[in-house]
Design a protein around this motif. Structure first.
Motif, PDB file in Angstrom:
ATOM      1  N   CYS A 292      -2.027 -35.453 -27.149  1.00 17.84           N
ATOM      2  CA  CYS A 292      -1.015 -36.457 -27.488  1.00 17.84           C
ATOM      3  C   CYS A 292       0.378 -35.930 -27.191  1.00 17.84           C
ATOM      4  N   ILE A 293       1.220 -36.787 -26.606  1.00 18.57           N
ATOM      5  CA  ILE A 293       2.667 -36.577 -26.529  1.00 18.57           C
ATOM      6  C   ILE A 293       3.325 -37.810 -27.131  1.00 18.57           C
ATOM      7  N   SER A 294       4.004 -37.643 -28.264  1.00 15.30           N
ATOM      8  CA  SER A 294       4.653 -38.767 -28.939  1.00 15.30           C
ATOM      9  C   SER A 294       5.772 -38.227 -29.830  1.00 15.30           C
ATOM     10  N   PRO A 295       6.983 -38.096 -29.302  1.00 17.08           N
ATOM     11  CA  PRO A 295       8.054 -37.430 -30.045  1.00 17.08           C
ATOM     12  C   PRO A 295       8.434 -38.092 -31.363  1.00 17.08           C
ATOM     13  N   ASP A 296       8.118 -39.373 -31.542  1.00 17.88           N
ATOM     14  CA  ASP A 296       8.530 -40.070 -32.759  1.00 17.88           C
ATOM     15  C   ASP A 296       7.363 -40.504 -33.638  1.00 17.88           C
ATOM     16  N   SER A 297       6.144 -40.030 -33.345  1.00 15.21           N
ATOM     17  CA  SER A 297       5.000 -40.492 -34.126  1.00 15.21           C
ATOM     18  C   SER A 297       3.923 -39.412 -34.198  1.00 15.21           C
ATOM     19  N   ALA A 298       2.716 -39.818 -34.581  1.00 10.29           N
ATOM     20  CA  ALA A 298       1.667 -38.863 -34.928  1.00 10.29           C
ATOM     21  C   ALA A 298       0.589 -38.747 -33.865  1.00 10.29           C
ATOM     22  N   LEU A 299      -0.020 -37.588 -33.839  1.00 10.72           N
ATOM     23  CA  LEU A 299      -1.248 -37.380 -33.064  1.00 10.72           C
ATOM     24  C   LEU A 299      -2.346 -38.284 -33.612  1.00 10.72           C
ATOM     25  N   VAL A 300      -2.602 -38.207 -34.908  1.00 15.41           N
ATOM     26  CA  VAL A 300      -3.548 -39.104 -35.582  1.00 15.41           C
ATOM     27  C   VAL A 300      -2.887 -39.603 -36.858  1.00 15.41           C
ATOM     28  N   ALA A 301      -2.791 -40.922 -37.000  1.00 16.73           N
ATOM     29  CA  ALA A 301      -2.281 -41.532 -38.221  1.00 16.73           C
ATOM     30  C   ALA A 301      -3.429 -42.192 -38.967  1.00 16.73           C
ATOM     31  N   LEU A 302      -3.441 -42.037 -40.265  1.00 15.93           N
ATOM     32  CA  LEU A 302      -4.385 -42.718 -41.148  1.00 15.93           C
ATOM     33  C   LEU A 302      -3.571 -43.717 -41.943  1.00 15.93           C
ATOM     34  N   GLY A 303      -3.641 -45.004 -41.556  1.00  9.85           N
ATOM     35  CA  GLY A 303      -2.790 -46.031 -42.124  1.00  9.85           C
ATOM     36  C   GLY A 303      -1.706 -46.416 -41.123  1.00  9.85           C
ATOM     37  N   SER A 304      -0.625 -47.091 -41.544  1.00  6.36           N
ATOM     38  CA  SER A 304      -0.393 -47.370 -42.947  1.00  6.36           C
ATOM     39  C   SER A 304      -1.262 -48.515 -43.471  1.00  6.36           C
ATOM     40  N   GLU A 305      -1.788 -49.334 -42.538  1.00  2.00           N
ATOM     41  CA  GLU A 305      -2.648 -50.428 -42.967  1.00  2.00           C
ATOM     42  C   GLU A 305      -4.038 -49.860 -43.234  1.00  2.00           C
ATOM     43  N   MET A 306      -4.290 -49.540 -44.517  1.00  2.00           N
ATOM     44  CA  MET A 306      -5.555 -48.878 -44.876  1.00  2.00           C
ATOM     45  C   MET A 306      -6.149 -49.500 -46.134  1.00  2.00           C
ATOM     46  N   SER A 307      -5.827 -50.777 -46.381  1.00  2.00           N
ATOM     47  CA  SER A 307      -6.161 -51.396 -47.657  1.00  2.00           C
ATOM     48  C   SER A 307      -7.639 -51.686 -47.831  1.00  2.00           C
ATOM     49  N   GLY A 308      -8.400 -51.724 -46.738  1.00  2.00           N
ATOM     50  CA  GLY A 308      -9.850 -51.859 -46.839  1.00  2.00           C
ATOM     51  C   GLY A 308     -10.556 -50.525 -46.994  1.00  2.00           C
ATOM     52  N   GLY A 309      -9.819 -49.430 -46.868  1.00  3.82           N
ATOM     53  CA  GLY A 309     -10.386 -48.092 -47.018  1.00  3.82           C
ATOM     54  C   GLY A 309     -10.625 -47.387 -45.700  1.00  3.82           C
ATOM     55  N   ILE A 310     -10.431 -46.071 -45.708  1.00  4.72           N
ATOM     56  CA  ILE A 310     -10.722 -45.197 -44.564  1.00  4.72           C
ATOM     57  C   ILE A 310     -11.495 -44.009 -45.101  1.00  4.72           C
ATOM     58  N   THR A 311     -12.683 -43.746 -44.536  1.00 12.28           N
ATOM     59  CA  THR A 311     -13.493 -42.652 -45.075  1.00 12.28           C
ATOM     60  C   THR A 311     -14.418 -42.070 -44.009  1.00 12.28           C
ATOM     61  N   ASN A 312     -14.775 -40.813 -44.202  1.00 14.28           N
ATOM     62  CA  ASN A 312     -15.671 -40.082 -43.301  1.00 14.28           C
ATOM     63  C   ASN A 312     -15.139 -40.098 -41.868  1.00 14.28           C
ATOM     64  N   ILE A 313     -13.944 -39.533 -41.725  1.00 13.01           N
ATOM     65  CA  ILE A 313     -13.298 -39.397 -40.419  1.00 13.01           C
ATOM     66  C   ILE A 313     -13.291 -37.914 -40.055  1.00 13.01           C
ATOM     67  N   ARG A 314     -13.785 -37.586 -38.871  1.00 15.65           N
ATOM     68  CA  ARG A 314     -13.810 -36.210 -38.401  1.00 15.65           C
ATOM     69  C   ARG A 314     -12.952 -36.099 -37.154  1.00 15.65           C
ATOM     70  N   ALA A 315     -12.223 -34.994 -37.054  1.00 15.13           N
ATOM     71  CA  ALA A 315     -11.387 -34.767 -35.889  1.00 15.13           C
ATOM     72  C   ALA A 315     -11.468 -33.296 -35.522  1.00 15.13           C
ATOM     73  N   GLU A 316     -11.656 -33.013 -34.239  1.00 11.10           N
ATOM     74  CA  GLU A 316     -11.808 -31.625 -33.823  1.00 11.10           C
ATOM     75  C   GLU A 316     -11.237 -31.413 -32.433  1.00 11.10           C
ATOM     76  N   ASP A 317     -10.735 -30.197 -32.232  1.00  9.95           N
ATOM     77  CA  ASP A 317     -10.217 -29.772 -30.930  1.00  9.95           C
ATOM     78  C   ASP A 317      -9.134 -30.726 -30.437  1.00  9.95           C
ATOM     79  N   LEU A 318      -8.069 -30.848 -31.224  1.00 14.20           N
ATOM     80  CA  LEU A 318      -6.965 -31.750 -30.913  1.00 14.20           C
ATOM     81  C   LEU A 318      -5.765 -30.957 -30.407  1.00 14.20           C
ATOM     82  N   THR A 319      -4.976 -31.597 -29.535  1.00 14.83           N
ATOM     83  CA  THR A 319      -3.782 -30.977 -28.978  1.00 14.83           C
ATOM     84  C   THR A 319      -2.617 -31.951 -29.070  1.00 14.83           C
ATOM     85  N   ALA A 320      -1.467 -31.454 -29.497  1.00 22.90           N
ATOM     86  CA  ALA A 320      -0.242 -32.259 -29.484  1.00 22.90           C
ATOM     87  C   ALA A 320       0.882 -31.428 -28.905  1.00 22.90           C
ATOM     88  N   ILE A 321       1.714 -32.068 -28.095  1.00 27.12           N
ATOM     89  CA  ILE A 321       2.856 -31.437 -27.457  1.00 27.12           C
ATOM     90  C   ILE A 321       4.061 -32.350 -27.664  1.00 27.12           C
TER      91      ILE A 321
END
Length: 478
Positions: A290-319
């Motif tokens: 990911c290249i995003s100077p004003d935001s996230a590599l991975v965002a959880l939300g902000s719209e998460m009102s139904g729930g977010i669960t069992n998320i796996r993330a591996e071998d990530l790169t951000a510049i």
């Protein structure tokens, strides 16, 4: 003689563009000429018995003729084969201007190398549809939504792929209207499949979406891999991939340059998401850059009102990215973010590594319930290396609703030349840590030899084996 010594941010920004250039070079070097009559093979969840080309339905690839009717006629015609082995529509080399069109079940859209699907900039080419029921309102305004460029609803077995063909959203005119406040309805997404299952989106270059690029919603059994997704880093809301109220999802081997979050995991907005009640769950995010100077590599939300669960993330790169994993929520959201597991991040030039906020206060309308508080618990991060970081962790929960269960182990963060004096800001959070540099806040208790959890079992989508499919080329590459 004195030599110019570039600062770390300049050096790393140059490195970002060099990396993007190398990726583009590798794409060019992988291109191959395909002669008429030769076979083109590709991996897919299912192969098709019937094949047609867009030119069979009057398509014109001159870049100026509208092909909306040709795409719609092609899909309509090929839908008759859904129960007879399915069909694949081949988009040959050329520039194919089109407005919105929908896909059908047991169907493959294949975009050949040298083919560019060009999104029309005419609002009239995108019929208005209702807001998503889990959002209640459009994200850009209280009105409805413009249809996505490529869409579909209640489908089964859909593949959108190619040999690095391109979809160009031509988003600049939409971005201008958004900045000027001229939109009463939400901009088109590039690809949105709703209430569908068995989806594959792969081996494509996606550029300049008017808003979100890839948005599966209320869907399941989804593979999104081998994608290059780019938009200017100052373009508004050009999220790369937004799985939304989805189950059993794989995001793998994706390179994203974005004006917003590279991957944004969602599940509905405030009272509408709470009422709809469909979580996003069972997801693996693997080898995303990911290249995003004003935001996230991975965002959880902000719209998460139904729930977010069992998320796996591996071998990530951000510049040159604002933050790595960011949890975004607020009073009114309700829902939960739980059982999040991250193993392995390599980060270069970041504002924050860990960023959690319980005060992300955008709401669809005044009907949100301030007593609807989110639950954030069991968040595990391990094996993180970061360089040129301004602040290690900015982590805040909600007064009276602490975010708990954080675990951080084996984290090494190298600071920038001008770091924040306070490296960890921890409010209304609790958890454990071990072997973290710089030393964490007291809310994240160092209890010695602990190892944050990461599941060893595979989620079901990670066991799916793709088939080798093919078609016979009809014309030579230009």
């Amino acid at each position: 003689m004195a030599f110019f010594q570039p600062s770390k941010p300049v050096t790393n920004l140059v490195a970002s563009f060099l990396l993007l250039g190398l990726i583009n070079i590798s794409i060019v070097e992988s291109r191959r000429h395909v002669l008429e009559g030769s076979d083109v093979s590709y991996p897919a969840i299912n192969c098709r018995k019937h094949t047609a080309f867009l030119t069979d339905f009057g398509g014109n690839g001159d870049g100026t003729t509208s092909n909306t009717a040709a795409f719609q006629a092609a899909v309509q015609n090929l839908s008759q084969f859904a129960d007879d082995g399915g069909a694949q529509l081949i988009v040959p080399p050329g520039k194919w201007l089109t407005g919105s069109f929908n896909l059908t079940s047991h169907f493959t859209l294949f975009i050949q190398y040298g083919a560019v699907i060009l999104a029309s900039q005419d609002e009239g080419e995108y019929p208005l549809i209702e807001p998503l029921p889990s959002y209640g309102h459009g994200r850009d305004g209280p009105g409805g939504r413009f249809s996505s460029l490529i869409g579909g609803s209640h489908l089964t077995d859909v593949v959108i792929t190619g040999d690095n063909g391109t979809i160009d959203g031509q988003g600049s005119s939409w971005w201008d209207k958004f900045h000027q406040g001229k939109l009463a309805n939400t901009r088109p997404y590039m690809i949105e499949l709703m209430y569908s299952n068995q989806i594959q989106i792969s081996n494509l270059t996606l550029i300049n979406s008017p808003s979100w690029f890839v948005h599966p919603v209320y869907s399941s059994d989804i593979i999104m891999q081998d994608l290059t997704i780019t938009a200017p880093v100052d373009s508004p809301n050009t999220d790369g991939i937004d799985p939304d109220s989805c189950k059993n999802v794989k995001i793998q081997d994706v390179f994203i340059v974005s004006g917003d979050d590279c991957v944004a995991v969602k599940s509905g907005w405030d009272q509408y998401g709470i009422s709809f009640g469909m979580p996003t769950e069972q997801m693996i995010i693997r080898r995303v850059t990911c290249i995003s100077p004003d935001s996230a590599l991975v965002a959880l939300g902000s719209e998460m009102s139904g729930g977010i669960t069992n998320i796996r993330a591996e071998d990530l790169t951000a510049i040159n990215t604002e933050s790595a994993i960011r949890i975004k929520t607020a009073p009114g959201r309700g829902g939960y973010v739980t059982d999040i597991f991250v193993d392995g991040m390599n980060l270069q030039t970041m504002k924050y590594v860990f960023w959690t906020t319980g005060a992300y206060g955008q709401h669809p309308d005044p009907g949100w319930d301030p007593k609807a508080l989110p639950k954030v618990d069991h968040i595990h991060y391990r094996n993180v290396v970061a360089q040129n970081v301004t602040m290690a962790g900015n982590m805040g929960g909600i007064d009276g609703d602490s975010f708990t269960g954080f675990c951080l182990t084996n984290v090494t963060i190298g600071l920038s030349d001008n770091p924040k004096k306070l490296q960890w800001n921890c409010t209304d959070i609790a958890g454990l840590s071990h072997n973290v540099t710089p030393k964490t806040c007291t809310n994240l208790v160092d209890e010695g030899l602990i190892e944050c959890e990461y599941p060893k079992d595979l989620i079901p989508i990670d066991t799916v084996q793709l088939q080798t499919c093919s078609f016979t080329a009809k014309n030579q590459f230009l």
